[in-house]
Design a protein around this motif. Structure first.
Motif, PDB file in Angstrom:
ATOM      1  N   MET A 145       0.844  -1.195   0.000  1.00  0.00           N
ATOM      2  CA  MET A 145       0.000   0.000   0.000  1.00  0.00           C
ATOM      3  C   MET A 145       0.876   1.239   0.000  1.00  0.00           C
ATOM      4  O   MET A 145       1.849   1.314   0.742  1.00  0.00           O
ATOM      5  N   THR A 146       0.492   2.238  -0.817  1.00  0.00           N
ATOM      6  CA  THR A 146       1.249   3.483  -0.880  1.00  0.00           C
ATOM      7  C   THR A 146       0.370   4.636  -0.428  1.00  0.00           C
ATOM      8  O   THR A 146      -0.654   4.935  -1.037  1.00  0.00           O
ATOM      9  N   THR A 147       0.753   5.285   0.652  1.00  0.00           N
ATOM     10  CA  THR A 147       0.050   6.460   1.147  1.00  0.00           C
ATOM     11  C   THR A 147       1.094   7.448   1.630  1.00  0.00           C
ATOM     12  O   THR A 147       2.290   7.215   1.529  1.00  0.00           O
ATOM     13  N   THR A 148       0.619   8.581   2.170  1.00  0.00           N
ATOM     14  CA  THR A 148       1.548   9.518   2.767  1.00  0.00           C
ATOM     15  C   THR A 148       2.299   8.827   3.883  1.00  0.00           C
ATOM     16  O   THR A 148       1.707   8.130   4.714  1.00  0.00           O
ATOM     17  N   ALA A 149       3.617   9.012   3.924  1.00  0.00           N
ATOM     18  CA  ALA A 149       4.458   8.303   4.871  1.00  0.00           C
ATOM     19  C   ALA A 149       3.974   8.530   6.300  1.00  0.00           C
ATOM     20  O   ALA A 149       3.755   9.648   6.736  1.00  0.00           O
TER      21      ALA A 149
ATOM     22  N   MET B  55      -6.821   7.043   3.805  1.00  0.00           N
ATOM     23  CA  MET B  55      -8.077   7.786   3.869  1.00  0.00           C
ATOM     24  C   MET B  55      -9.231   6.812   4.057  1.00  0.00           C
ATOM     25  O   MET B  55      -9.327   5.788   3.371  1.00  0.00           O
ATOM     26  N   THR B  56     -10.121   7.089   4.999  1.00  0.00           N
ATOM     27  CA  THR B  56     -11.228   6.183   5.297  1.00  0.00           C
ATOM     28  C   THR B  56     -12.384   6.391   4.327  1.00  0.00           C
ATOM     29  O   THR B  56     -12.477   7.419   3.653  1.00  0.00           O
ATOM     30  N   GLU B  57     -13.281   5.407   4.311  1.00  0.00           N
ATOM     31  CA  GLU B  57     -14.447   5.516   3.431  1.00  0.00           C
ATOM     32  C   GLU B  57     -15.350   6.671   3.862  1.00  0.00           C
ATOM     33  O   GLU B  57     -15.978   7.321   3.028  1.00  0.00           O
ATOM     34  N   ALA B  58     -15.423   6.927   5.168  1.00  0.00           N
ATOM     35  CA  ALA B  58     -16.239   8.034   5.653  1.00  0.00           C
ATOM     36  C   ALA B  58     -15.661   9.369   5.178  1.00  0.00           C
ATOM     37  O   ALA B  58     -16.413  10.275   4.782  1.00  0.00           O
TER      38      ALA B  58
ATOM     39  N   GLU C 102      -5.420  17.749   2.813  1.00  0.00           N
ATOM     40  CA  GLU C 102      -4.504  16.916   3.599  1.00  0.00           C
ATOM     41  C   GLU C 102      -4.974  15.468   3.625  1.00  0.00           C
ATOM     42  O   GLU C 102      -4.171  14.535   3.512  1.00  0.00           O
ATOM     43  N   GLN C 103      -6.271  15.257   3.765  1.00  0.00           N
ATOM     44  CA  GLN C 103      -6.806  13.899   3.797  1.00  0.00           C
ATOM     45  C   GLN C 103      -6.606  13.186   2.458  1.00  0.00           C
ATOM     46  O   GLN C 103      -6.259  11.998   2.418  1.00  0.00           O
ATOM     47  N   LEU C 104      -6.801  13.917   1.365  1.00  0.00           N
ATOM     48  CA  LEU C 104      -6.711  13.308   0.040  1.00  0.00           C
ATOM     49  C   LEU C 104      -5.308  12.808  -0.276  1.00  0.00           C
ATOM     50  O   LEU C 104      -5.137  11.890  -1.086  1.00  0.00           O
ATOM     51  N   ALA C 105      -4.290  13.392   0.348  1.00  0.00           N
ATOM     52  CA  ALA C 105      -2.922  12.922   0.144  1.00  0.00           C
ATOM     53  C   ALA C 105      -2.721  11.523   0.712  1.00  0.00           C
ATOM     54  O   ALA C 105      -1.722  10.858   0.390  1.00  0.00           O
TER      55      ALA C 105
ATOM     56  N   GLN D 198      -5.663  10.855  -7.248  1.00  0.00           N
ATOM     57  CA  GLN D 198      -6.196  10.642  -5.901  1.00  0.00           C
ATOM     58  C   GLN D 198      -7.484  11.435  -5.692  1.00  0.00           C
ATOM     59  O   GLN D 198      -8.479  10.910  -5.181  1.00  0.00           O
ATOM     60  N   VAL D 199      -7.469  12.696  -6.087  1.00  0.00           N
ATOM     61  CA  VAL D 199      -8.643  13.546  -5.896  1.00  0.00           C
ATOM     62  C   VAL D 199      -9.792  13.072  -6.789  1.00  0.00           C
ATOM     63  O   VAL D 199     -10.949  13.014  -6.363  1.00  0.00           O
ATOM     64  N   HIS D 200      -9.463  12.719  -8.028  1.00  0.00           N
ATOM     65  CA  HIS D 200     -10.499  12.249  -8.955  1.00  0.00           C
ATOM     66  C   HIS D 200     -11.154  10.972  -8.432  1.00  0.00           C
ATOM     67  O   HIS D 200     -12.384  10.816  -8.505  1.00  0.00           O
ATOM     68  N   ALA D 201     -10.349  10.057  -7.894  1.00  0.00           N
ATOM     69  CA  ALA D 201     -10.891   8.808  -7.351  1.00  0.00           C
ATOM     70  C   ALA D 201     -11.849   9.090  -6.198  1.00  0.00           C
ATOM     71  O   ALA D 201     -12.954   8.524  -6.129  1.00  0.00           O
ATOM     72  N   ALA D 202     -11.445   9.986  -5.280  1.00  0.00           N
ATOM     73  CA  ALA D 202     -12.300  10.307  -4.147  1.00  0.00           C
ATOM     74  C   ALA D 202     -13.589  10.993  -4.595  1.00  0.00           C
ATOM     75  O   ALA D 202     -14.656  10.761  -4.020  1.00  0.00           O
ATOM     76  N   ALA D 203     -13.506  11.826  -5.646  1.00  0.00           N
ATOM     77  CA  ALA D 203     -14.702  12.493  -6.162  1.00  0.00           C
ATOM     78  C   ALA D 203     -15.691  11.491  -6.750  1.00  0.00           C
ATOM     79  O   ALA D 203     -16.893  11.781  -6.837  1.00  0.00           O
ATOM     80  N   GLN D 204     -15.177  10.322  -7.157  1.00  0.00           N
ATOM     81  CA  GLN D 204     -16.052   9.256  -7.668  1.00  0.00           C
ATOM     82  C   GLN D 204     -16.541   8.338  -6.553  1.00  0.00           C
ATOM     83  O   GLN D 204     -17.258   7.366  -6.806  1.00  0.00           O
ATOM     84  N   GLY D 205     -16.101   8.610  -5.318  1.00  0.00           N
ATOM     85  CA  GLY D 205     -16.543   7.804  -4.183  1.00  0.00           C
ATOM     86  C   GLY D 205     -15.670   6.607  -3.883  1.00  0.00           C
ATOM     87  O   GLY D 205     -16.076   5.721  -3.128  1.00  0.00           O
ATOM     88  N   ARG D 206     -14.457   6.563  -4.444  1.00  0.00           N
ATOM     89  CA  ARG D 206     -13.543   5.440  -4.194  1.00  0.00           C
ATOM     90  C   ARG D 206     -12.408   5.863  -3.265  1.00  0.00           C
ATOM     91  O   ARG D 206     -11.940   6.988  -3.340  1.00  0.00           O
ATOM     92  N   HIS D 207     -11.957   4.919  -2.406  1.00  0.00           N
ATOM     93  CA  HIS D 207     -10.836   5.211  -1.522  1.00  0.00           C
ATOM     94  C   HIS D 207      -9.540   4.614  -2.068  1.00  0.00           C
ATOM     95  O   HIS D 207      -8.595   4.376  -1.329  1.00  0.00           O
ATOM     96  N   PHE D 208      -9.504   4.399  -3.377  1.00  0.00           N
ATOM     97  CA  PHE D 208      -8.296   3.902  -4.038  1.00  0.00           C
ATOM     98  C   PHE D 208      -8.324   4.365  -5.492  1.00  0.00           C
ATOM     99  O   PHE D 208      -9.382   4.621  -6.071  1.00  0.00           O
ATOM    100  N   VAL D 209      -7.140   4.468  -6.095  1.00  0.00           N
ATOM    101  CA  VAL D 209      -7.003   4.920  -7.479  1.00  0.00           C
ATOM    102  C   VAL D 209      -7.046   3.720  -8.414  1.00  0.00           C
ATOM    103  O   VAL D 209      -6.469   2.667  -8.120  1.00  0.00           O
ATOM    104  N   VAL D 210      -7.717   3.873  -9.558  1.00  0.00           N
ATOM    105  CA  VAL D 210      -7.764   2.830 -10.580  1.00  0.00           C
ATOM    106  C   VAL D 210      -7.158   3.408 -11.871  1.00  0.00           C
ATOM    107  O   VAL D 210      -7.014   4.634 -12.006  1.00  0.00           O
ATOM    108  N   PRO D 211      -6.785   2.555 -12.816  1.00  0.00           N
ATOM    109  CA  PRO D 211      -6.176   3.055 -14.055  1.00  0.00           C
ATOM    110  C   PRO D 211      -6.999   4.098 -14.782  1.00  0.00           C
ATOM    111  O   PRO D 211      -6.454   5.022 -15.398  1.00  0.00           O
ATOM    112  N   ASN D 212      -8.328   3.993 -14.717  1.00  0.00           N
ATOM    113  CA  ASN D 212      -9.179   4.959 -15.423  1.00  0.00           C
ATOM    114  C   ASN D 212      -8.982   6.378 -14.902  1.00  0.00           C
ATOM    115  O   ASN D 212      -9.095   7.341 -15.666  1.00  0.00           O
TER     116      ASN D 212
END
Length: 329
Positions: free
Chosen positions: A1-5, A10-13, A224-227, A269-283
């Motif tokens: 898993m890769t996140t801010t060190a 980031m949680t689903e909530a 900060e959360q989105l990072a 990262q921001v685009h994924a969260a705007a779609q309601g996902r807590h992870f990034v996908v290739p799209n």
């Protein structure tokens, strides 16, 4: 898993709360900029990603309205700087002045000390003035006489360029273009929306009517959360592969920089969260590769003469680069 060190993912909530806020901001801005939701989403995404926007478009398409509408929805301070050949760096960043009452020399803030700064026709200013703004964009600080003065947070610069009228302009160097997270264009509205804009009494362009749906502190907290949103190593390798492909493409004399690839990850990262996902996908990466990378690559002159642009090359690379497959389990 890769996140801010050292930080928890980031949680689903948190993602759900951001998705709701993102939608509210986009809806509010679209109240003044009709029929351009995709562009509005890009600019709002860039704000939450902590980046800056370069708008290249002809006059009268709503560039100023868009920037002011974002500031209105944010509820923060906004400013506009009309860039001209005689504009000085101190006219942008601020300068020291002598206070006759106190007998002290103090710093007078320039227009960059705002949450949203509209840099209108940035290519009409001399290189020294351009550099003054771009340095603040990178450092988020103005240093005068050795004293640092931080700009507000969040800090979004929306710079505009007119790609048609080039008389008396100073082209932005590639190293400075690289400081913009995205480059995009608003363009003319579709027939249906343009008729609506022309209709008397419409709210199009009425920035004063934009609802304030958040505040700078809330935007900064979400940034900060989105990072911390999860980015798998496979996604990072995919982004790296896209960057390597631009550097190896014979049509380009300069490929995407590491800063550009970092911007692509951050935007995804921001685009994924705007779609309601807590992870990034290739799209997410594919959707943003054009706006994030196309202005960071340089097409060979003989290729450009044939009509091929950086956006064309990046688009082909996205189509031909192998996409990571979901890992089992």
């Amino acid at each position: 898993m890769t996140t801010t060190a050292g930080a928890a993912p980031m949680t689903e909530a948190e993602v759900a709360a951001f998705r709701q806020l993102h939608s509210q901001v986009v809806d509010a801005v679209e109240g003044a900029v009709h029929g351009k939701r995709a562009v509005v989403e890009l600019v709002v995404m860039t704000m939450f990603a902590g980046g800056h926007v370069l708008l290249e478009d002809v006059p009268g398409t709503g560039k100023t309205t868009l920037a002011r509408a974002v500031a209105g929805a944010l509820g923060g301070k906004s400013s506009r700087v009309q860039f001209t050949p005689d504009l000085l760096p101190s006219d942008v960043t601020g300068t020291t002045v002598y206070d006759q009452h106190s007998g002290e020399i103090r710093f007078r803030e320039g227009p960059v000390f705002s949450h949203v700064v509209l840099a209108d026709e940035i290519n009409r200013a001399a290189a020294k003035t351009q550099s003054a703004l771009l340095e603040v964009m990178e450092e988020h600080t103005v240093t005068v006489d050795g004293v640092p003065h931080p700009v507000p947070t969040p800090f979004l610069v929306v710079a505009t360029q007119n790609p048609v009228d080039l008389d008396g302009t100073y082209r932005l160097p590639e190293a400075q273009l690289d400081r913009f997270m995205i480059r995009t264009t608003i363009g003319y509205p579709d027939s249906e929306f343009e008729i609506g804009v022309l209709r008397p009494g419409t709210g199009a362009g009425n920035v004063s009517a934009v609802a304030t749906v958040t505040d700078p502190e809330t935007v900064a907290r979400h940034t900060e959360q989105l990072a911390r949103l999860h980015v798998a190593d496979e996604i990072l390798r995919y982004v790296r592969a896209l960057g390597a492909a631009t550097r190896a493409d014979a049509r380009l004399r300069m490929g995407a920089s590491t800063r550009g690839l970092r911007s692509l990850v951050r935007a995804a990262q921001v685009h994924a969260a705007a779609q309601g996902r807590h992870f990034v996908v290739p799209n997410d990466v594919q959707r943003l590769a054009g706006p994030v990378l196309s202005h960071r690559v340089i097409v060979h002159r003989d290729v450009a003469v044939g009509g091929t642009t950086g956006a064309d090359v990046v688009g082909e690379i996205v189509e031909t680069t192998a996409v990571p497959r979901p890992s089992a389990g």
